[in-house]
Each structure stands twice: as structure tokens, then as C-alpha cells.
Design a protein around this motif. Structure first.
Motif, PDB file in Angstrom:
ATOM      1  N   THR A  64       0.824  -1.204   0.000  1.00 37.66           N
ATOM      2  CA  THR A  64       0.000   0.000   0.000  1.00 37.66           C
ATOM      3  C   THR A  64       0.859   1.254   0.000  1.00 37.66           C
ATOM      4  O   THR A  64       2.065   1.217   0.275  1.00 37.66           O
ATOM      5  CB  THR A  64      -0.924   0.029   1.225  1.00 37.66           C
TER       6      THR A  64
ATOM      7  N   ASP B 268      -3.390   5.185   1.032  1.00 40.82           N
ATOM      8  CA  ASP B 268      -4.284   4.080   1.382  1.00 40.82           C
ATOM      9  C   ASP B 268      -4.455   3.922   2.888  1.00 40.82           C
ATOM     10  O   ASP B 268      -5.260   3.088   3.317  1.00 40.82           O
ATOM     11  CB  ASP B 268      -3.737   2.771   0.815  1.00 40.82           C
ATOM     12  N   ASN B 269      -3.714   4.694   3.666  1.00 46.09           N
ATOM     13  CA  ASN B 269      -3.698   4.498   5.119  1.00 46.09           C
ATOM     14  C   ASN B 269      -4.030   5.775   5.891  1.00 46.09           C
ATOM     15  O   ASN B 269      -3.614   5.940   7.033  1.00 46.09           O
ATOM     16  CB  ASN B 269      -2.318   3.975   5.544  1.00 46.09           C
TER      17      ASN B 269
END
Length: 253
Positions: free
Chosen positions: A163, A167-168
Motif C-alpha cells: 500500500t 491508502d492508510n
């Protein structure tokens, strides 16, 4: 025929202005969301932190202890990574790829649930910014990622999860910077040149902080702003802010 130097400088300004316009026109909703998160944290007694590695640390530092800025913004420091003053300078790039470093930093930092953390990484592909976002969210922080989404579309992640930073995060601000961060090319120069990521990312960060200050005022709260020490009364004003918010300001310790 090669372009005169003046034409190249005009092209750079045009490119930077174009990117700033895109950021303004396309990232308005994300800017407002990030500003609301900052206002929520400030209003609830929380704090705001920023982090960036290498040149991405410049926009992170630009909103810390800044005249005309929010006083409660603190720099999250990772030794050897923030800035390019470490020797050799390439060490900072190497440390971005060290697994587990982000967790150690956060575990020994003053962050707590309810705070906001801005993680700034142009590519968002290295383990350090990805893990910083993952760990911060697990600790209960709201994470705002400031990155170029183009890298996630055109490069491979270096994190074990596959990722990217984007994405976080709870909120993502896209700087619109193309892969390679070089706006110009010329027949006399062997590689593309003239990066604009610092210009755009700093503008995004300042736009968020300005919007957060206005949001706090609209809610009836007094935003804790700093004044320039180079205007009459500035130092005295700031001393009062430092005292009032001493438990939420860490760059004076």
C-alpha cells in the motif's frame, strides 16, 4: 534552438501556477475536511503534529512556530530524517525504508488519541510514511496524508503491505505533482529539472491552517494564532499564547 533562461523561468512559474490552480480547484473538499479535523482537535483540547522526511519535511516545518499560523502545530521529529542536514544526506532516504522506525518514534512521542497528524510524502511509497500513518491511526489519531496520487498509479510500493500513504489515511490531499517532480526539460540539461512539490505542498498546508483558523472562529472559539516577532508587541502576544497552551506546545521544550 535552446530557450533563453528568462523563457525557462516563465515556464516554471506557469507550471507552478497551474499546479496551484489544480490544487485549489480539485482539493477544496479535502482541504475543508482536514481543516475541520484540525479545528475539532484544537476545540477538544488536542494537538496537531506534522511529519515529513527529506524535502517533504519543508512543508511540515513551514506550519510550525509560524507567524500568522496556529500555535498548536508541532513537528514530529525522526532523527536523521527531518531535513537534509544529516551527513551523508543520503542517510535520510535510506532511513525512510527502515521497517519499524515509525512505530518507535510514535511510541516515544507525545501524541495521544484525538490528535491530528499530517504525514507528508511526495511518493508515499516508502515504509516510513506508510507505517507512520498506519501506526498513528491505530493509536487513535486522525491522519491527513499529503502526497502525489500519481505515484500510487505509476510506481510500486516499497512497503510490505503493497500500500501507499494515501491508502492508510483518513483524509488525503493530492499535490498533483507528476512522478519525478520535475516541471521543465531543455536540450542543454541531461535530465528533467525544476521541482514544484514544495511550492504546492506548502500552499496546501497553509490553506488547511487558514481554513482551520476561520472554522474555529466561526464556531465561536478563539484560534490560538502566533504573531510575527518583528512587529511591535509580537513577542508579548506570543508569550501569552505559549503560557496559555503550554501543555499542547512541544517545540519550546
Amino acid at each position: 534552438m535552446n530557450e533563453p533562461a528568462g523563457d525557462l523561468s516563465d515556464r516554471y512559474f506557469d507550471a507552478a501556477i497551474g499546479l496551484l490552480r489544480r490544487a485549489r480547484d480539485e482539493e477544496g473538499a479535502a482541504i475543508r475536511a482536514a481543516a475541520a479535523a484540525v479545528a475539532d482537535a484544537v476545540e477538544a483540547g488536542g494537538r496537531v503534529f506534522t511529519f515529513g522526511a527529506g524535502h517533504s519535511s519543508l512543508p511540515a516545518q513551514d506550519v510550525v512556530y509560524r507567524a500568522g499560523g496556529l500555535a498548536l502545530v508541532n513537528l514530529l521529529v525522526v532523527p536523521g530524517v527531518v531535513g537534509v542536514d544529516v551527513r551523508p544526506a543520503t542517510l535520510g532516504s535510506a532511513l525512510e525504508q527502515v521497517d519499524g522506525l515509525a512505530g518507535v518514534v510514535l511510541d516515544t512521542s507525545p501524541v495521544r488519541p484525538g490528535d491530528v497528524l499530517f504525514v507528508i510524502s511526495l511518493s508515499g511509497r516508502n515504509p516510513l510514511p506508510v507505517e507512520m500513518a498506519q501506526k498513528a491511526r491505530a493509536l487513535g489519531l486522525t491522519v491527513v496524508g499529503v502526497t502525489s496520487v500519481a505515484y500510487a498509479e505509476q510506481t510500486a510500493s516499497r512497503h510490505a503491505s503493497g500500500t501507499f500513504l494515501k491508502d492508510n489515511c483518513d483524509i488525503v490531499l493530492d499535490s498533483k505533482i507528476a512522478v519525478g517532480d520535475a516541471e521543465l526539460s531543455d536540450g542543454t540539461v541531461a535530465a528533467p529539472f525544476a521541482p514544484a512539490s514544495t511550492v504546492v505542498t506548502s500552499a496546501l498546508m497553509q490553506a488547511v491552517m487558514a481554513t482551520a483558523a476561520a472554522e474555529l472562529a466561526a464556531r465561536g472559539a478563539t484560534p490560538p494564532m502566533l504573531r510575527s516577532g518583528n512587529v511591535d508587541g509580537g513577542h508579548e502576544w506570543n508569550a501569552q499564547i505559549f503560557e496559555q497552551y503550554r501543555d499542547r506546545i512541544f517545540y519550546r521544550n
